[in-house]
Structures are given as structure tokens and as C-alpha cells.
Design a protein around this motif. Structure first.
Motif, PDB file in Angstrom:
ATOM      1  N   THR A   1       1.122  -1.242   0.036  1.00 56.62           N
ATOM      2  CA  THR A   1       0.091  -0.154  -0.070  1.00 56.62           C
ATOM      3  C   THR A   1       0.732   1.170  -0.051  1.00 56.62           C
ATOM      4  O   THR A   1       1.623   1.597   1.052  1.00 56.62           O
ATOM      5  CB  THR A   1      -0.850  -0.015   1.401  1.00 56.62           C
TER       6      THR A   1
ATOM      7  N   GLU B   1       6.103   4.944   9.133  1.00 56.79           N
ATOM      8  CA  GLU B   1       5.789   4.325   7.951  1.00 56.79           C
ATOM      9  C   GLU B   1       4.799   3.306   8.002  1.00 56.79           C
ATOM     10  O   GLU B   1       5.016   2.414   9.201  1.00 56.79           O
ATOM     11  CB  GLU B   1       6.954   4.178   6.941  1.00 56.79           C
ATOM     12  N   LEU B   2       4.090   2.686   7.117  1.00 56.22           N
ATOM     13  CA  LEU B   2       3.286   1.502   7.400  1.00 56.22           C
ATOM     14  C   LEU B   2       4.410   0.360   7.691  1.00 56.22           C
ATOM     15  O   LEU B   2       5.385   0.609   6.664  1.00 56.22           O
ATOM     16  CB  LEU B   2       2.493   1.305   6.332  1.00 56.22           C
TER      17      LEU B   2
ATOM     18  N   LEU C   1       5.342   0.622  16.443  1.00 55.26           N
ATOM     19  CA  LEU C   1       4.209   1.460  17.275  1.00 55.26           C
ATOM     20  C   LEU C   1       3.518   0.184  17.686  1.00 55.26           C
ATOM     21  O   LEU C   1       3.048  -0.581  17.130  1.00 55.26           O
ATOM     22  CB  LEU C   1       3.468   2.522  16.370  1.00 55.26           C
TER      23      LEU C   1
ATOM     24  N   CYS D   1       2.231   0.457  12.122  1.00 53.35           N
ATOM     25  CA  CYS D   1       3.345   1.418  11.767  1.00 53.35           C
ATOM     26  C   CYS D   1       4.750   1.176  12.474  1.00 53.35           C
ATOM     27  O   CYS D   1       4.630   0.486  13.653  1.00 53.35           O
ATOM     28  CB  CYS D   1       2.906   2.923  12.107  1.00 53.35           C
TER      29      CYS D   1
ATOM     30  N   GLN E   1       8.585  -4.171  23.059  1.00 57.12           N
ATOM     31  CA  GLN E   1       9.446  -4.888  22.455  1.00 57.12           C
ATOM     32  C   GLN E   1      10.642  -5.680  23.396  1.00 57.12           C
ATOM     33  O   GLN E   1      11.646  -6.161  23.075  1.00 57.12           O
ATOM     34  CB  GLN E   1      10.195  -4.635  20.938  1.00 57.12           C
TER      35      GLN E   1
ATOM     36  N   TYR F   1       0.420   8.196  21.384  1.00 55.70           N
ATOM     37  CA  TYR F   1       1.036   7.030  20.717  1.00 55.70           C
ATOM     38  C   TYR F   1       1.764   6.240  21.531  1.00 55.70           C
ATOM     39  O   TYR F   1       3.058   6.808  22.153  1.00 55.70           O
ATOM     40  CB  TYR F   1       1.646   7.619  19.372  1.00 55.70           C
ATOM     41  N   ASP F   2       1.744   4.865  21.825  1.00 55.80           N
ATOM     42  CA  ASP F   2       2.646   4.216  22.616  1.00 55.80           C
ATOM     43  C   ASP F   2       3.480   3.405  21.563  1.00 55.80           C
ATOM     44  O   ASP F   2       3.254   2.911  20.628  1.00 55.80           O
ATOM     45  CB  ASP F   2       1.882   3.044  23.492  1.00 55.80           C
ATOM     46  N   LEU F   3       4.786   3.196  21.948  1.00 55.29           N
ATOM     47  CA  LEU F   3       5.674   2.172  21.184  1.00 55.29           C
ATOM     48  C   LEU F   3       5.420   0.722  21.569  1.00 55.29           C
ATOM     49  O   LEU F   3       4.791   0.457  22.614  1.00 55.29           O
ATOM     50  CB  LEU F   3       7.129   2.456  21.396  1.00 55.29           C
ATOM     51  N   GLU F   4       5.365  -0.141  20.687  1.00 57.18           N
ATOM     52  CA  GLU F   4       5.047  -1.416  21.101  1.00 57.18           C
ATOM     53  C   GLU F   4       6.242  -1.930  22.066  1.00 57.18           C
ATOM     54  O   GLU F   4       7.339  -1.564  22.189  1.00 57.18           O
ATOM     55  CB  GLU F   4       5.147  -2.421  19.780  1.00 57.18           C
TER      56      GLU F   4
ATOM     57  N   LYS G   1       1.344   4.400   0.588  1.00 64.34           N
ATOM     58  CA  LYS G   1       0.598   5.708   1.145  1.00 64.34           C
ATOM     59  C   LYS G   1       1.494   5.940   2.567  1.00 64.34           C
ATOM     60  O   LYS G   1       2.036   4.984   3.031  1.00 64.34           O
ATOM     61  CB  LYS G   1      -0.780   5.601   1.455  1.00 64.34           C
ATOM     62  N   THR G   2       1.362   7.167   3.167  1.00 64.68           N
ATOM     63  CA  THR G   2       1.853   7.472   4.406  1.00 64.68           C
ATOM     64  C   THR G   2       0.666   7.096   5.263  1.00 64.68           C
ATOM     65  O   THR G   2      -0.455   7.072   5.047  1.00 64.68           O
ATOM     66  CB  THR G   2       2.037   8.859   4.697  1.00 64.68           C
ATOM     67  N   PRO G   3       1.101   6.590   6.569  1.00 65.89           N
ATOM     68  CA  PRO G   3       0.133   6.353   7.558  1.00 65.89           C
ATOM     69  C   PRO G   3      -1.196   7.392   7.697  1.00 65.89           C
ATOM     70  O   PRO G   3      -0.761   8.707   7.405  1.00 65.89           O
ATOM     71  CB  PRO G   3       0.928   6.247   8.853  1.00 65.89           C
TER      72      PRO G   3
END
Lengths: 476, 476
Positions: free
Chosen positions: A22, B65-66, B84, B92, A87, A82-85, A24-26
Motif C-alpha cells: 500500500t 511508515e506503514l 508502534l 506502523c 519489544q 501513541y505508545d511504542l510496542e 501511502k503514508t500512515p
């Protein structure tokens, strides 16, 4: 500088999306192309020069912070963070604004006073409204003064900086509305608002720039359970706006001036408006009792600038740009990090995305020069690539901004002139067999008007080429 | 400009951590204070001016980005990508470099040629080594030329840009190592490396800047199962380095020049080195067959710049800064997004974090001026706050960078002079009762030397104040 584009049609983009990627940008984010960037850099450059004019330094903080740093700072808007995952390791969130990272920085480093600016992107998982400039990734542009100083002195400078910036940006006439949290609190107390309803009633007042008083009153009474008489008393106060004389009028209101909060706020406003008069910004200021500002952390003076013109138009739709700058005093935020130590702060934030929307709407994109190229080196006939390279190297060595076509033998002269026109390059240097044989080049002014002036083209020795170019560039 | 700091001791920081908040930035990230930022901005400004000298425009893409855009681009390093959290909606990831977003941008917008630079932060969940400038959040500084052009013409400009930048940055003498992926591939084929081992053997060669040949050979034979004879043949080739004459030497090697890949690569190198001679960068270039570069996506010329000086020292420890710039040709990356359409690209990336480490190590922090303030307006006796404000407003109106102390009555003259010294402000304007009564001010040059020169302090009319200040500033 010979960027060639063939923007895809919507149908082609849909086809792209059918592929594995896809393209596109988010959601809520966008790319800025070279013309957008030229406009944005002009805006940032004007703003930065004014921040520096007032002695501000800049610092930089990471784009994400430990999650706990942001927790409990944004009320119900915390859901937009927005949280980061996770990891493995620390839990982190993208910054929501530049103010909380600034407060964390001051507390962490034990910095007790600082005048700093910070221009950087912040992130909010909001419902995007790109047309109105509301995005999930956007720039903030903040100027803050931290430190324990005399009454209203840094506050006055913050408003002066706001005024200088909005004046420099050519967005039309504007009004800086100013009010004071303690006057609002005192006013609510005097009107009979129960203590536990003050913040929610303040939020209702904050909507007066978008809603009528009748609707705001309805919200206060029907949704928030305020008695209609109390609402009506508030209604009388929030009508009030003016300048220095309003301080006298409020002082003459015995009930209001008998309230300690209101009294302190009126006193601040009197001092501030006097300083703003010295700073020549009083004519642009409106002391406006209906200004409330949403954020919880303000403790003193608050302000918000709006453009006076009618809404501008983008993509054929009218766009209400709302406030273009805002700010206020927040004396308790740093203390939330430093524990014992209170560091009073006052700051402004320029709504650069809205400013960008206004200015982009005014500009004809085809007139925006996105590169800085001054000279295009053109080859005739066989192309003379190595001569063009030599000439460019000479120019680059002298700091002249120069380009040439990356072809051994460009198709013809015309295709090279077209690059000059498209990229708005003011000078062309032309080399052909005759020039090479004679050790000269032609320099041509790429003037757009059709006047065939005598000095449009000159022939100069290769040895004095750089000198001639610099002289011509200076005259442009 | 009177930033006052009391940096906390480690003990105090530990105490802070015992509180509810951990006052720190996330692992692998750091704050930049005003002196760091002054150094960083000087570096960026030099680099940007050279990018612009070559006609580059800039674009901006979102910081995330996606996720699918980044997938499959970084080989085994993909595990270092920050994702994210999935909070509903699209998945993302923070950008890992600026090259993949650039390729996505070209493909999405159908842009077939562009010369662009991009200076922005990228994110890698790597094991941080802050001392060596390896962080989880760091700047990249890229310049790329996309488009179908004649052989080696954009490649030569990329190397020239790299050389101009490294020269301008005052990091000492440097060498730009250049090699060609197709020469490497041909060399491995000729030496007898099995096709499926070429990439992994190439990675081993890439370590020759940190390891001896004996160790690299050991890795090839023992870990990667190459026969010792094949390794020895490679060992003979990777010793080779030189300039234009090396093209002839390789051509004279019948086995190598009989290989189609190697032949094409040697031909490219011959053309490139001639162009680099025209561009006056050949003396800084080493055609080095041991250069391999890790990234998979390179398809042609590759290069890497190293500083020739001995390792610099930071915090008392020697620091190997490694390569300070790198890049190469990647003709197939955009096609991974655009499907049918191939857009050849060549680019460079300046290792700004390493450059920052080198330059910070050279500078005495106390000599770095982090603000731009030119004039400090000082009050005597009763302080004369309103007069100081008036004078500042006059100066600001004229674009002069001016500050004053935010106190009605500063403690004394000395404390205000100290601000000038600390903040390296070159001029002081002094107002006291006598000056106010006579409608004048004193202007003092804040020279550090102890020479009591006659013209150190002048008295001027308030009405000609701005003019006098501007004249004095011009002379500094």
C-alpha cells in the motif's frame, strides 16, 4: 534541479494499492514536497530569527519519552498518546507536545532558568482533519521562559515575541486575546459556581469562540447541572473585553475585587498591560474575559492569537484556521517532576501548521523556487560534458550554486533552457565548440520578460568566469 | 540568555529515581543541550549549504511508515525496527533510515528524477554504545540523485559532494574508498566462490577494516565453509588498492576482465575516476578492492570515507569513529515499490553523529556561544526596568538581538556584567539616573582583554541609540 514529475492519477494510485504494497503514508500524516518545504523553511526561518532576537537558545529532546513521564499530564486527552510496542525493555510513548519534555529536561538536569525555543514534531492519535491542518504528526514551535523573575516581566516578553512573529509572517491583522486563570477562578467563585465544577464550567466557557452564549449556557445548565442564575451571572462577565480600562472596571466591581484570586489576577493584568504598552503591542491585545484555554496546567496569564480576516480557502473549501498562537503561565508543571523544587514557567506556541495552511493558500505554487541553483551550465552540439564539469567545479569551489544536465550530449539547447525556466535559475553558462576553441563561455541572463536587452548575453574569458558570474549574481 | 544551571550529582540523580518518576530519557537516546545544539546547527548548516550548492531540494516524510513498507528491506537487521503499538488501525514502524522512505515517496508520487537531501532522525533498537556515537535515535543526513542518466555522471557528483562536505567540516584529512559491487561479484566468481555464498563472503570481506586478513580468512573457511585455496585467491585481490592505474592492472588480469560483471565494473570505475579527476577529488580517493559495504541493495559503485587521523578521545577514552560518510548506487530499490518502473538512484549519507563526536571533542565547551544575543541592557541603581524595556523594544524593532534582566531592580551592576561575560554578549547598554535625566545611554564594548582602551565606552543620545549600536556591531 531538473526534477521531473508525473503525478499519478487517482486510478493509478488505486491500482498501486491492489499490489502487495500500500503506497501511502500512515493515516493523519503526509509527505512534504519540495515546494511545501520551501514555504515551511521560510516560516521556520522567520520564527527562529525572532526567537534568537530575544536571546533564546534551543535544546533537543528525543521523539519518545518514557511512558510514565507523559502519564497524568493531559487529562482525558491521554488516550491520544501513541505508545511504542513493548519489544522488551522500557515502555515508551511518542511525545504529545514539547512542554512536558521541556519540564522533564529542567527537572532532570536541575536547570533553574532558561529561555529556550524548540521546533519539532509531536504526535496525537486524533481524528485527522487534514484540510483544517489537524494531523497526527505535526510541528510545534515553542518558546518558553523558565525561572523565578519579577511580576509579569517574562510574560510581557512572551506576548511581545508572539506579536513580532505573527507580524513577520504576513498572515494579516491579528488579535491577541489575554485573560488570567485567577480572574476566571475568582469570577466563578463570585458567581457561585461550586468548587468541584470550576474546571468543567471553565471548559464550557472555552467554547465561546465556536458556540453562541445561549448554547454554552445550555451546556452549563443542562449537561453540567449549573443553576440558570449562576450561568447568567457568568454570562455578564464573559461579555467583557477591553484594554487597560477594564482593570479599573473590574476593580470597581466590589464583589469581584473582594475575591483574593480575582484581585491578584487583576493586579497582574494591570502590570502586564502597562509593559505591553511599552513594548508597542497594546493595540493588538484584547483583555477578554471569555478566554479560558483548555489545558489544565495553566496557573496565571493565558493568551491566544486569532487572525481577524475571514476564513481562507484551500482546495476550494473555506477553512477556519482558528487560533494561530497560544500560551500562558504554568508555574507547577516542573514541580511534578522535580518534587520539592518549583520552577515557574511561561511560554507560547506558534500554530505553524495553521500558518502553513494560510500562507500556502496565498501562494501560487508555480512561483515557488524550491532549489537554490544560481547557474545552469549548458552544452551545445556534442555536449561538452567534461568542459561543463570543469566549469561547475570552478563555480562550486567559489561557493556558487551550479548544476548541469547529467547527459553526455543533451538533446538540444532548448531542453536545457527549459530546465532554467522551470527551476527559476537566473543565469545560464553556454559552451559550444566555438567557445571551447576560443577559451571563452557565454553567460546569459535568463530573464522571463521578452525584452531583448543588449546585455542579456555576454562572452567572457574562462579565466574570469567565476568573477563575472559573481558580479552578475550580485546585481540580480 | 542568563541560563543558570546546577547540574545534579549522581547521588541526587539516584535519589530522583527513587521517586515516582524515573527522570531520564529512554535507553539509547539523549537530550542535546544548548551548546550541543550550537555545534550541531553549525554542522547542519555547512552540510545544507553544500547540498544546496549542488541544486538539491529537500522533502520531508513522516517519522513512521506503514510496517509493510519497511518489511523485507533490511535483511536480518529488521529485528532492530521499532514498531508502534497496535492501538487499532494501521500497523506502523519508526523509520530505520531515510532511503526506504525516499524510494516509497518516488514510487508513490511517480517521480522519475529528483536530487534531494533529507536531514532527519532515524530509529534502531540496537545495543547502544553512546561513547562511540551509536544510539537508538540518531540523525541521518542523506543526499540522493534519482533518475536515468549517463554512465557515472551522478555518481561523480555524489562523491564530489561527499568530498566538499568532509573538507568543510574541519575533521582533518580523509580518504574516500571506492569500489564496485560488480567488480566484487566478478572477483568472487573468478576466485571460485559458489553463487549461494557470494553475499556472505562479501560480508566477511566487509570486516577487513576491523579485522586482519588472517581472521577474515578463518571466518571464510571455518564458519562459512569456503575452501582455503579460494580464500587465498580472494586474499590476493582484496590487497589491491590504487587510483586510475588500478583499472589498467585489473583489465590486464585476463581471468578477471573475462568476467562480464567485473568487466562492466572496471569500465564504470575508469569513467568515474576520470570524472573525479576533473572534479579535483581524485587525490582523496582510493580505489580499494577490500571495500564491500554491508547493505544488500547496492548494485554499482560503493564508497565510504574514513578520517586518516588517529582515533580521537572522548571522556578520556580513545574513540574509533570509523567511517564518516558512505553510499553507493542502488538501482533496484524503487522498483520494489513501483513494480514495473525502475528508477536508478545513487546516494551518500554523512555520518553526522560521528562528525559531531569528533568536533565536540575538539571544542572547549566554555567557548561555545549558544545564544545569538548582541546587546544586554543594564540598569543601574533603582533598576529602570521600564527604560530598559523601551530600549529593548527599540532594538528589537530594528532587528537587533537584545536582552535584559527580568528584575525590577537587579542586585547590582556586577551581576549584569557577569551575564554578558557568561553569555558572550559583545555590547552592554547602561542606563542609570544620570543617563535617564540627560536622555542618553552608555554603550560599552564587553571586551575580554584587560586593555582599558579609550573607546571602550561611549555615551550616545537615546534618539541615535539604534544607529550607534548597529555601527558598533558591524565593526565587531
Amino acid at each position: 534541479g531538473d526534477q521531473g514529475k508525473m503525478k499519478k492519477t487517482e486510478a493509478e494510485k488505486v491500482e498501486d494499492e491492489a499490489k502487495a504494497f500500500t503506497l501511502k503514508t500512515p493515516k493523519g500524516t503526509k509527505d512534504y514536497d519540495e515546494k511545501d518545504m520551501a514555504v515551511r523553511e521560510q516560516i521556520f526561518s522567520k520564527i527562529t530569527s525572532i526567537f534568537k532576537r530575544h536571546g533564546a537558545i534551543t535544546i533537543d529532546t528525543p521523539v519518545f519519552e518514557l511512558k510514565e513521564i507523559l502519564s497524568g499530564k493531559y487529562g482525558e486527552d491521554s488516550k491520544l498518546i501513541y505508545d511504542l510496542e513493548d519489544q522488551g525493555g522500557e515502555k515508551c510513548s511518542l511525545r504529545y507536545d514539547l512542554t512536558v519534555p521541556f519540564a522533564r529536561y529542567l527537572a532532570e538536569n536541575g536547570v533553574s532558568n532558561m529561555k529556550r525555543y524548540h521546533i519539532a514534531k509531536v504526535y496525537r492519535r486524533d481524528q485527522p482533519a487534514m484540510n483544517r491542518g489537524r494531523m497526527r504528526e505535526f510541528y510545534q514551535c515553542d518558546f518558553d521562559i523558565a525561572g523565578t523573575y519579577d511580576q509579569m516581566v517574562p510574560d510581557a516578553e512572551a506576548v511581545r515575541v508572539m506579536s513580532e512573529i505573527l507580524t513577520s509572517l504576513d498572515i494579516g491583522s491579528f488579535t491577541i486575546k489575554i485573560n488570567h486563570r485567577r480572574i476566571l477562578d475568582g469570577m466563578f467563585e463570585v458567581c457561585g459556581v461550586p468548587a468541584d465544577k470550576i474546571r468543567t464550567i471553565s471548559s464550557a466557557v472555552d467554547k465561546l469562540d465556536k458556540m453562541t452564549w445561549a448554547d454554552v449556557k445550555k451546556e452549563m445548565v443542562e449537561e453540567k447541572g449549573l443553576s440558570p442564575e449562576v450561568a447568567d451571572r457568568i454570562g455578564e462577565y464573559v461579555k467583557l473585553k477591553g484594554s487597560r480600562e477594564l482593570c479599573d472596571k473590574l476593580d470597581a466591581d466590589a464583589k469581584l475585587s473582594g475575591n483574593a484570586n480575582a484581585k491578584a489576577g487583576i493586579d497582574d493584568m494591570r502590570v502586564l498591560l502597562r509593559y505591553l504598552e511599552i513594548f508597542n503591542v497594546l493595540p493588538r491585545v484584547s483583555f477578554d474575559l471569555s478566554l479560558a484555554r483548555g489545558l489544565d496546567y495553566y496557573t496565571g496569564v493565558i493568551y491566544e492569537a486569532v487572525v481577524n480576516s475571514s476564513p481562507s480557502v484551500l482546495n476550494g473549501e473555506p477553512v477556519g484556521v482558528g487560533s494561530v498562537a497560544a500560551g500562558g503561565r504554568y508555574d507547577d508543571l516542573v514541580g511534578m517532576f522535580s518534587g520539592n523544587k518549583k520552577i515557574p514557567c511561561v511560554g507560547i506556541s506558534i500554530g505553524v501548521e495553521r500558518v502553513f495552511t494560510i500562507i500556502s493558500g496565498q501562494r501560487d505554487r508555480s512561483t515557488i523556487k524550491s532549489n537554490a541553483t544560481e547557474v545552469y551550465v549548458i552544452g551545445l552540439g556534442e555536449g561538452f560534458l567534461q568542459e561543463r564539469m570543469q566549469i561547475c567545479a570552478q563555480l562550486w569551489d567559489a561557493g556558487v550554486k551550479a548544476e548541469y544536465m547529467f547527459k553526455k550530449k543533451p538533446r538540444n539547447l532548448q531542453v536545457q533552457f527549459e530546465v532554467c525556466d522551470k527551476e527559476q535559475i537566473p543565469l545560464a553558462i553556454i559552451v559550444g565548440k566555438q567557445e571551447v576553441d576560443n577559451g571563452v563561455v557565454k553567460i546569459r541572463k535568463m530573464v522571463k520578460d521578452n525584452v531583448d536587452s543588449v546585455d542579456k548575453e555576454v562572452t567572457v574569458e574562462r579565466s574570469s568566469l567565476v568573477e563575472s558570474v559573481q558580479k552578475l549574481l550580485k546585481a540580480i
